[in-house]
Design a protein around this motif. Structure first.
Motif, short mmCIF file in Angstrom:
data_model
loop_
_atom_site.label_atom_id
_atom_site.label_comp_id
_atom_site.label_asym_id
_atom_site.label_seq_id
_atom_site.Cartn_x
_atom_site.Cartn_y
_atom_site.Cartn_z
N TYR A 77 -1.87 -9.34 16.32
CA TYR A 77 -2.43 -9.08 14.99
C TYR A 77 -1.35 -8.43 14.13
CZ TYR A 77 -6.55 -9.60 17.92
OH TYR A 77 -7.47 -10.07 18.82
N PRO A 78 -0.37 -9.19 13.67
CA PRO A 78 0.78 -8.60 12.95
C PRO A 78 0.41 -7.88 11.65
CG PRO A 78 0.85 -11.01 12.88
CD PRO A 78 -0.26 -10.63 13.80
N ASP A 79 -0.71 -8.22 11.04
CA ASP A 79 -1.10 -7.58 9.77
C ASP A 79 -1.97 -6.35 9.97
OD1 ASP A 79 0.31 -9.50 8.34
OD2 ASP A 79 -1.42 -10.85 8.27
N LEU A 80 -2.31 -6.02 11.20
CA LEU A 80 -3.14 -4.85 11.48
C LEU A 80 -2.36 -3.57 11.18
CD1 LEU A 80 -5.72 -3.60 12.88
CD2 LEU A 80 -4.33 -3.59 14.98
N PRO A 81 -2.89 -2.69 10.32
CA PRO A 81 -2.22 -1.42 10.07
C PRO A 81 -2.34 -0.49 11.28
CG PRO A 81 -3.91 -1.85 8.39
CD PRO A 81 -4.06 -2.88 9.46
N VAL A 82 -1.20 0.06 11.70
CA VAL A 82 -1.16 0.98 12.83
C VAL A 82 -0.39 2.23 12.42
CG1 VAL A 82 -0.42 1.35 15.21
CG2 VAL A 82 -1.23 -0.91 14.51
N ILE A 83 -1.01 3.38 12.70
CA ILE A 83 -0.37 4.67 12.46
C ILE A 83 -0.02 5.28 13.82
CG2 ILE A 83 -0.68 7.02 11.57
CD1 ILE A 83 -2.87 5.84 9.69
N ILE A 84 1.23 5.65 13.98
CA ILE A 84 1.65 6.38 15.18
C ILE A 84 1.57 7.87 14.86
CG2 ILE A 84 3.65 7.00 16.59
CD1 ILE A 84 2.48 4.40 17.51
N CYS A 85 0.95 8.61 15.76
CA CYS A 85 0.80 10.05 15.58
C CYS A 85 1.40 10.73 16.81
CB CYS A 85 -0.68 10.39 15.44
SG CYS A 85 -0.99 12.10 15.01
N SER A 86 2.44 11.53 16.58
CA SER A 86 3.12 12.14 17.72
C SER A 86 3.78 13.45 17.35
CB SER A 86 4.18 11.18 18.26
OG SER A 86 4.85 11.77 19.34
N GLY A 87 3.91 14.31 18.33
CA GLY A 87 4.58 15.59 18.14
C GLY A 87 6.07 15.50 18.35
N PRO A 109 -5.90 17.56 8.01
CA PRO A 109 -6.89 16.54 7.62
C PRO A 109 -6.49 15.78 6.36
CG PRO A 109 -8.01 18.52 8.33
CD PRO A 109 -6.53 18.85 8.27
N THR A 110 -5.91 16.48 5.40
CA THR A 110 -5.48 15.83 4.16
C THR A 110 -4.41 14.78 4.43
OG1 THR A 110 -6.02 17.81 2.88
CG2 THR A 110 -4.52 16.23 1.85
N GLU A 111 -3.45 15.10 5.29
CA GLU A 111 -2.40 14.13 5.63
C GLU A 111 -3.00 12.90 6.30
OE1 GLU A 111 1.56 16.79 6.54
OE2 GLU A 111 -0.11 16.93 7.98
N ILE A 112 -3.93 13.12 7.20
CA ILE A 112 -4.58 12.00 7.90
C ILE A 112 -5.32 11.11 6.92
CG2 ILE A 112 -6.37 11.38 9.57
CD1 ILE A 112 -5.64 14.11 10.99
N ILE A 113 -6.14 11.71 6.08
CA ILE A 113 -6.95 10.96 5.13
C ILE A 113 -6.06 10.23 4.12
CG2 ILE A 113 -8.63 11.18 3.26
CD1 ILE A 113 -9.76 13.60 4.99
N ASP A 114 -5.02 10.90 3.63
CA ASP A 114 -4.13 10.27 2.64
C ASP A 114 -3.47 9.02 3.20
OD1 ASP A 114 -4.76 12.20 0.77
OD2 ASP A 114 -2.86 13.28 0.95
N ILE A 115 -2.93 9.09 4.42
CA ILE A 115 -2.23 7.93 4.98
C ILE A 115 -3.21 6.82 5.33
CG2 ILE A 115 -2.11 8.63 7.41
CD1 ILE A 115 0.76 7.11 5.44
N VAL A 116 -4.39 7.16 5.82
CA VAL A 116 -5.40 6.14 6.13
C VAL A 116 -5.82 5.43 4.85
CG1 VAL A 116 -7.81 5.84 6.85
CG2 VAL A 116 -6.25 7.19 8.27
N GLU A 117 -6.12 6.19 3.81
CA GLU A 117 -6.54 5.59 2.54
C GLU A 117 -5.44 4.70 1.95
OE1 GLU A 117 -7.94 8.81 0.09
OE2 GLU A 117 -9.88 8.87 1.13
N LYS A 118 -4.21 5.15 2.06
CA LYS A 118 -3.09 4.38 1.54
C LYS A 118 -2.98 3.03 2.25
CE LYS A 118 1.92 4.44 1.10
NZ LYS A 118 3.15 5.16 1.43
N LEU A 119 -3.06 3.05 3.57
CA LEU A 119 -2.93 1.80 4.33
C LEU A 119 -4.13 0.87 4.14
CD1 LEU A 119 -1.33 3.06 7.65
CD2 LEU A 119 -0.25 1.73 5.83
N LEU A 120 -5.31 1.42 4.05
CA LEU A 120 -6.51 0.59 3.90
C LEU A 120 -6.67 0.03 2.49
CD1 LEU A 120 -9.11 2.45 6.12
CD2 LEU A 120 -7.91 0.29 6.60
N SER A 121 -5.94 0.59 1.53
CA SER A 121 -6.04 0.09 0.15
C SER A 121 -5.07 -1.06 -0.11
CB SER A 121 -5.80 1.23 -0.84
OG SER A 121 -4.44 1.64 -0.79
N LYS A 122 -4.21 -1.36 0.83
CA LYS A 122 -3.23 -2.44 0.64
C LYS A 122 -3.91 -3.79 0.65
CE LYS A 122 0.94 -0.29 2.40
NZ LYS A 122 2.02 -0.38 3.35
#
Length: 122
Positions: A77-87, A109-122
């Protein structure tokens, strides 16, 4: 519910935090505590429903790590948005498969929501 997000993390506390934050923003949240479980959930959702709109992946997990899950998902699924979250700083390991975004732990929480919203709005 809104868009469907799969969160993959072997740390159950982090998994619950992501679930709580994203569900509070009206996302339909699915969880998996391993790479193998993530692939099972992902395939089941594509067979039984409309699929998954975004994946948030931890890197360090026993068995199948997040890099391997990322490769398998992007291969099919090459068009699937994926966020890597790591320390840690694992960006050098992404030689072939690149995540769409990278969140450094600890994240707010703000960082999580901002990046999710950004990727899902593409």
């Amino acid at each position: 519910m809104g868009k469907k997000i799969l969160v993959v993390n072997d740390d159950l506390i982090e998994l619950e935090c992501f679930h709580f934050i994203l569900e509070g923003e009206n996302y339909d949240v699915l969880v998996a505590s391993s790479g193998y479980e993530a692939l099972e959930v992902f395939e089941r959702e594509f067979i039984l429903s409309d699929g998954i709109d975004l994946v948030i992946l931890d890197i360090m997990m026993p068995g199948m790590d997040g890099i391997e899950v990322l490769a398998k998902l992007k291969e099919r699924y090459p068009d699937l948005p994926v966020i890597i979250c790591s320390g840690g700083n694992y960006r050098a390991y992404f030689s072939v498969w690149f995540p769409d975004a990278y969140l450094n732990k600890p994240c707010t929480p703000t960082e999580i929501i901002d990046i999710v919203e950004k990727l899902l709005s593409k």
